[in-house]
Design a protein around this motif. Structure first.
Motif, PDB file in Angstrom:
ATOM      1  N   LYS A   4       0.838  -1.202   0.000  1.00 46.75           N
ATOM      2  CA  LYS A   4       0.000   0.000   0.000  1.00 46.75           C
ATOM      3  C   LYS A   4       0.877   1.258   0.000  1.00 46.75           C
ATOM      4  N   THR A   5       1.930   1.265   0.803  1.00 50.85           N
ATOM      5  CA  THR A   5       2.843   2.402   0.870  1.00 50.85           C
ATOM      6  C   THR A   5       3.558   2.593  -0.469  1.00 50.85           C
ATOM      7  N   ILE A   6       3.979   1.503  -1.075  1.00 46.62           N
ATOM      8  CA  ILE A   6       4.653   1.565  -2.371  1.00 46.62           C
ATOM      9  C   ILE A   6       3.707   2.145  -3.428  1.00 46.62           C
ATOM     10  N   LYS A   7       2.470   1.691  -3.410  1.00 41.52           N
ATOM     11  CA  LYS A   7       1.485   2.173  -4.382  1.00 41.52           C
ATOM     12  C   LYS A   7       1.205   3.668  -4.194  1.00 41.52           C
ATOM     13  N   ILE A   8       1.043   4.098  -2.948  1.00 40.38           N
ATOM     14  CA  ILE A   8       0.787   5.508  -2.647  1.00 40.38           C
ATOM     15  C   ILE A   8       1.985   6.359  -3.071  1.00 40.38           C
TER      16      ILE A   8
END
Length: 127
Positions: A4-8
Motif C-alpha cells: 500500500k505504501t509503495i502504491k501511494i
C-alpha cells in the motif's frame, strides 16, 4: 515497505511529475511569451515548439494510464534525454532536466516493478 505504501508513493510521484509536465506542455501549447523566447534561443520556431508540447502531453497521458504506463515512461525518458542534449548543445543548465529524469526513473521503477526487473535482470516480481 508495504504494498500500500509503495502504491501511494508511486502515485504521489506520478502526480508531481504530471503537474510539472502539464505546466511545461501548457506553456508550449499556449505559446507563452517566456516559452517562445526560450524556443527561439535554441533555434525552434513557434509551431515546432507547439508540436513538442503535443508530444509531451500525449506521452504524459500514456504514462498516467496504468496499462500504457511503461510506454509513456519510455517516451518521457526520451523527451527528457532530448531536452538534456539540447541544453548541453546550447551551454544551458541541465540540472532541472536531470532531476526530473531521475525522478521519472524512480517513479517508473516503483509503479512498474516489471520494468525494474527487466532492466536490472533481477528475479521475477510476484504480482
Amino acid at each position: 515497505m508495504s504494498q500500500k505504501t509503495i502504491k501511494i508513493t508511486g502515485w504521489t510521484l506520478t502526480i508531481i511529475l504530471g503537474l510539472v509536465f502539464t505546466m511545461s506542455a501548457f506553456m508550449k501549447l499556449t505559446q507563452n511569451e517566456t516559452a517562445l523566447e526560450q524556443a527561439s534561443s535554441i533555434g525552434l520556431d513557434a509551431s515546432t515548439y507547439q508540436f513538442i508540447g503535443i508530444i509531451e502531453i500525449i506521452s504524459l497521458i500514456l504514462f498516467i494510464i496504468p496499462r500504457t504506463g511503461v510506454l509513456g515512461a519510455m517516451l518521457l525518458v526520451a523527451y527528457l534525454g532530448g531536452a538534456i542534449a539540447t541544453h548541453l548543445q546550447h551551454q544551458q543548465p541541465i540540472a532541472m532536466a536531470v532531476i526530473f529524469q531521475t525522478l521519472l526513473w524512480i517513479t517508473a521503477f516503483i509503479r512498474f516493478p516489471e520494468l525494474k526487473q527487466r532492466i536490472f535482470l533481477t528475479k521475477k516480481v510476484q504480482q
